[in-house]
Design a protein around this motif. Sequence first.
Motif, PDB file in Angstrom:
ATOM      1  N   ALA A   1     -10.679  13.790   4.028  1.00 28.10           N
ATOM      2  CA  ALA A   1      -9.588  14.554   3.419  1.00 28.10           C
ATOM      3  C   ALA A   1     -10.135  15.444   2.318  1.00 28.10           C
ATOM      4  O   ALA A   1     -11.006  15.028   1.556  1.00 28.10           O
ATOM      5  CB  ALA A   1      -8.550  13.603   2.846  1.00 28.10           C
ATOM      6  N   SER A   2      -9.623  16.669   2.229  1.00 28.10           N
ATOM      7  CA  SER A   2     -10.056  17.546   1.153  1.00 28.10           C
ATOM      8  C   SER A   2      -9.239  17.304  -0.113  1.00 28.10           C
ATOM      9  O   SER A   2      -9.644  17.689  -1.205  1.00 28.10           O
ATOM     10  CB  SER A   2      -9.935  19.020   1.572  1.00 28.10           C
ATOM     11  OG  SER A   2      -8.605  19.334   1.924  1.00 28.10           O
ATOM     12  N   LEU A   3      -8.085  16.646   0.027  1.00 31.67           N
ATOM     13  CA  LEU A   3      -7.287  16.264  -1.134  1.00 31.67           C
ATOM     14  C   LEU A   3      -7.623  14.834  -1.533  1.00 31.67           C
ATOM     15  O   LEU A   3      -7.937  13.996  -0.685  1.00 31.67           O
ATOM     16  CB  LEU A   3      -5.789  16.356  -0.822  1.00 31.67           C
ATOM     17  CG  LEU A   3      -5.187  17.744  -0.613  1.00 31.67           C
ATOM     18  CD1 LEU A   3      -3.685  17.631  -0.394  1.00 31.67           C
ATOM     19  CD2 LEU A   3      -5.471  18.656  -1.800  1.00 31.67           C
ATOM     20  N   SER A   4      -7.519  14.540  -2.804  1.00 26.33           N
ATOM     21  CA  SER A   4      -7.733  13.175  -3.283  1.00 26.33           C
ATOM     22  C   SER A   4      -6.578  12.286  -2.818  1.00 26.33           C
ATOM     23  O   SER A   4      -5.508  12.801  -2.450  1.00 26.33           O
ATOM     24  CB  SER A   4      -7.785  13.161  -4.813  1.00 26.33           C
ATOM     25  OG  SER A   4      -6.500  13.440  -5.348  1.00 26.33           O
ATOM     26  N   PRO A   5      -6.763  10.964  -2.823  1.00 27.22           N
ATOM     27  CA  PRO A   5      -5.657  10.070  -2.436  1.00 27.22           C
ATOM     28  C   PRO A   5      -4.396  10.311  -3.263  1.00 27.22           C
ATOM     29  O   PRO A   5      -3.289  10.337  -2.717  1.00 27.22           O
ATOM     30  CB  PRO A   5      -6.242   8.677  -2.683  1.00 27.22           C
ATOM     31  CG  PRO A   5      -7.709   8.850  -2.467  1.00 27.22           C
ATOM     32  CD  PRO A   5      -8.014  10.207  -3.033  1.00 27.22           C
TER      33      PRO A   5
ATOM     34  N   SER B   1       0.821  -1.205   0.000  1.00 21.13           N
ATOM     35  CA  SER B   1       0.000   0.000   0.000  1.00 21.13           C
ATOM     36  C   SER B   1       0.861   1.264   0.000  1.00 21.13           C
ATOM     37  O   SER B   1       0.361   2.359  -0.285  1.00 21.13           O
ATOM     38  CB  SER B   1      -0.919   0.012   1.229  1.00 21.13           C
ATOM     39  OG  SER B   1      -1.810  -1.080   1.210  1.00 21.13           O
ATOM     40  N   TYR B   2       2.134   1.121   0.327  1.00 21.29           N
ATOM     41  CA  TYR B   2       3.026   2.272   0.366  1.00 21.29           C
ATOM     42  C   TYR B   2       3.936   2.350  -0.856  1.00 21.29           C
ATOM     43  O   TYR B   2       4.774   3.259  -0.944  1.00 21.29           O
ATOM     44  CB  TYR B   2       3.856   2.243   1.660  1.00 21.29           C
ATOM     45  CG  TYR B   2       2.988   2.364   2.889  1.00 21.29           C
ATOM     46  CD1 TYR B   2       2.522   3.605   3.317  1.00 21.29           C
ATOM     47  CD2 TYR B   2       2.594   1.227   3.593  1.00 21.29           C
ATOM     48  CE1 TYR B   2       1.694   3.710   4.424  1.00 21.29           C
ATOM     49  CE2 TYR B   2       1.762   1.321   4.695  1.00 21.29           C
ATOM     50  CZ  TYR B   2       1.316   2.572   5.114  1.00 21.29           C
ATOM     51  OH  TYR B   2       0.489   2.668   6.207  1.00 21.29           O
ATOM     52  N   VAL B   3       3.774   1.422  -1.785  1.00 21.44           N
ATOM     53  CA  VAL B   3       4.556   1.492  -3.024  1.00 21.44           C
ATOM     54  C   VAL B   3       4.255   2.784  -3.784  1.00 21.44           C
ATOM     55  O   VAL B   3       5.179   3.452  -4.270  1.00 21.44           O
ATOM     56  CB  VAL B   3       4.299   0.241  -3.891  1.00 21.44           C
ATOM     57  CG1 VAL B   3       4.837   0.434  -5.304  1.00 21.44           C
ATOM     58  CG2 VAL B   3       4.938  -0.987  -3.241  1.00 21.44           C
ATOM     59  N   PRO B   4       2.977   3.206  -3.916  1.00 27.01           N
ATOM     60  CA  PRO B   4       2.709   4.489  -4.584  1.00 27.01           C
ATOM     61  C   PRO B   4       3.329   5.687  -3.858  1.00 27.01           C
ATOM     62  O   PRO B   4       3.778   6.650  -4.502  1.00 27.01           O
ATOM     63  CB  PRO B   4       1.177   4.565  -4.581  1.00 27.01           C
ATOM     64  CG  PRO B   4       0.736   3.134  -4.563  1.00 27.01           C
ATOM     65  CD  PRO B   4       1.716   2.471  -3.645  1.00 27.01           C
ATOM     66  N   THR B   5       3.353   5.647  -2.527  1.00 26.18           N
ATOM     67  CA  THR B   5       3.996   6.716  -1.757  1.00 26.18           C
ATOM     68  C   THR B   5       5.497   6.717  -2.016  1.00 26.18           C
ATOM     69  O   THR B   5       6.113   7.773  -2.211  1.00 26.18           O
ATOM     70  CB  THR B   5       3.730   6.534  -0.247  1.00 26.18           C
ATOM     71  OG1 THR B   5       2.324   6.412  -0.020  1.00 26.18           O
ATOM     72  CG2 THR B   5       4.274   7.715   0.545  1.00 26.18           C
ATOM     73  N   ALA B   6       6.078   5.519  -2.006  1.00 20.51           N
ATOM     74  CA  ALA B   6       7.506   5.399  -2.302  1.00 20.51           C
ATOM     75  C   ALA B   6       7.821   5.955  -3.684  1.00 20.51           C
ATOM     76  O   ALA B   6       8.831   6.640  -3.881  1.00 20.51           O
ATOM     77  CB  ALA B   6       7.929   3.929  -2.214  1.00 20.51           C
ATOM     78  N   ALA B   7       6.944   5.672  -4.644  1.00 17.38           N
ATOM     79  CA  ALA B   7       7.146   6.168  -6.009  1.00 17.38           C
ATOM     80  C   ALA B   7       7.128   7.684  -6.055  1.00 17.38           C
ATOM     81  O   ALA B   7       7.926   8.305  -6.785  1.00 17.38           O
ATOM     82  CB  ALA B   7       6.072   5.594  -6.925  1.00 17.38           C
ATOM     83  N   GLU B   8       6.235   8.303  -5.285  1.00 20.48           N
ATOM     84  CA  GLU B   8       6.173   9.767  -5.250  1.00 20.48           C
ATOM     85  C   GLU B   8       7.459  10.349  -4.672  1.00 20.48           C
ATOM     86  O   GLU B   8       7.965  11.378  -5.151  1.00 20.48           O
ATOM     87  CB  GLU B   8       4.969  10.233  -4.430  1.00 20.48           C
ATOM     88  CG  GLU B   8       3.610   9.904  -5.040  1.00 20.48           C
ATOM     89  CD  GLU B   8       3.296  10.731  -6.279  1.00 20.48           C
ATOM     90  OE1 GLU B   8       4.075  11.659  -6.606  1.00 20.48           O
ATOM     91  OE2 GLU B   8       2.273  10.443  -6.932  1.00 20.48           O
ATOM     92  N   ILE B   9       7.994   9.717  -3.653  1.00 19.88           N
ATOM     93  CA  ILE B   9       9.235  10.190  -3.035  1.00 19.88           C
ATOM     94  C   ILE B   9      10.387  10.083  -4.030  1.00 19.88           C
ATOM     95  O   ILE B   9      11.171  11.021  -4.211  1.00 19.88           O
ATOM     96  CB  ILE B   9       9.551   9.387  -1.755  1.00 19.88           C
ATOM     97  CG1 ILE B   9       8.479   9.630  -0.693  1.00 19.88           C
ATOM     98  CG2 ILE B   9      10.937   9.747  -1.215  1.00 19.88           C
ATOM     99  CD1 ILE B   9       8.596   8.726   0.524  1.00 19.88           C
ATOM    100  N   VAL B  10      10.483   8.935  -4.693  1.00 19.45           N
ATOM    101  CA  VAL B  10      11.562   8.713  -5.652  1.00 19.45           C
ATOM    102  C   VAL B  10      11.454   9.689  -6.822  1.00 19.45           C
ATOM    103  O   VAL B  10      12.445  10.298  -7.244  1.00 19.45           O
ATOM    104  CB  VAL B  10      11.536   7.256  -6.159  1.00 19.45           C
ATOM    105  CG1 VAL B  10      12.505   7.075  -7.327  1.00 19.45           C
ATOM    106  CG2 VAL B  10      11.886   6.288  -5.034  1.00 19.45           C
TER     107      VAL B  10
ATOM    108  N   PHE C   1      -1.476   8.891   3.539  1.00 22.87           N
ATOM    109  CA  PHE C   1      -0.050   8.602   3.426  1.00 22.87           C
ATOM    110  C   PHE C   1       0.212   7.301   2.667  1.00 22.87           C
ATOM    111  O   PHE C   1       1.359   6.983   2.363  1.00 22.87           O
ATOM    112  CB  PHE C   1       0.583   8.533   4.817  1.00 22.87           C
ATOM    113  CG  PHE C   1       0.737   9.887   5.473  1.00 22.87           C
ATOM    114  CD1 PHE C   1       1.944  10.563   5.438  1.00 22.87           C
ATOM    115  CD2 PHE C   1      -0.333  10.487   6.116  1.00 22.87           C
ATOM    116  CE1 PHE C   1       2.086  11.805   6.026  1.00 22.87           C
ATOM    117  CE2 PHE C   1      -0.210  11.737   6.715  1.00 22.87           C
ATOM    118  CZ  PHE C   1       1.006  12.406   6.672  1.00 22.87           C
ATOM    119  N   GLY C   2      -0.855   6.543   2.421  1.00 22.17           N
ATOM    120  CA  GLY C   2      -0.704   5.292   1.678  1.00 22.17           C
ATOM    121  C   GLY C   2      -1.807   5.143   0.664  1.00 22.17           C
ATOM    122  O   GLY C   2      -2.567   6.083   0.396  1.00 22.17           O
ATOM    123  N   ALA C   3      -1.900   3.944   0.096  1.00 30.01           N
ATOM    124  CA  ALA C   3      -2.946   3.656  -0.899  1.00 30.01           C
ATOM    125  C   ALA C   3      -3.688   2.404  -0.458  1.00 30.01           C
ATOM    126  O   ALA C   3      -3.521   1.329  -1.023  1.00 30.01           O
ATOM    127  CB  ALA C   3      -2.320   3.460  -2.283  1.00 30.01           C
TER     128      ALA C   3
END
Length: 290
Positions: free
Chosen positions: A239-243, A95-104, A227-229
């Motif tokens: 949340a007012s922001l989308s995932p 679930s944190y792979v998309p977050t990791a991708a954003e960081i990278v 913070f995750g997906a």
Amino acid sequence: MRKSLDSVARRLPERRTLAFAVGAAVLLAAVVVAGGAAYFAAGLGPDADAVAAVEADPNLSVDRTAVGTAVSDGPVTASTVGLVYYPGGRVAHESYVPTAAEIVAASDRAALVVVVDAPLNLAVLAPDRADRVRERYPEVDTWAVGGHSLGGAMACRHVAGNAEAYDALVLHAAYCDRDISQSGLDVLAVLGGADGVIDAERERASRSNLPADARIVELDGVNHAGFGAYGSQPGDDPASLSPDASREAVGNATATWLSERGAVTRDFRSRSLSDRVSEGLRTVAPVLAG
């Protein structure tokens, strides 16, 4: 003799009852343990579409290993900045792979983020899994460790006993319950302005455990699950922001900080205070002169 036989006969039903009760208790305990294990093993997420999007990105590499899932933007070398990332409690690590991708993707440096695959999706069962990650990528010289929620707390506990192995700590919707104020580590804490899960009072009180120059960033419109997906989380605020936008905001804040401040090497931090101050002045002097 007959008295003894009568006594034994009276005790037999009692023993059978006791044996039955013990057996039932053991069976119940086994069911509870098995049920609990299944509950945590099932985990939350991941959002399959979000993970698939990362895998389809030609600029990113996704590598599934025995210690977790690694996301990078090219060959891993000595110039790569590495981040070991512990997942939140009962959240599937992918679930944190998309977050990791954003960081990278947002990093100004070659980056590697390894999301730890914890047993039963609980970082508390693998607090030192980061050691295995670093062993797998010996070429990386600059390491940060971090995580989301419970994963962030476990990252703090791990780094508290291994500060010499890391350059930085990254907390996502998490706080430290260990004193690392004198560790010399760079610390970033990213919080969601719409987080309804984190204990805000404990988070604020725990800031005294961090170094004085720790950076605290609060992202408007991001909740705990942002913070995750892995979808929504019980007890969270809307949340007012989308995932997607939430993860992008988290990734940008984290990558910018890692690029700017997490790049300080262990070699620099290990020098005497006077040497570090002197080198800092030499770096700043040309700017002041200009």
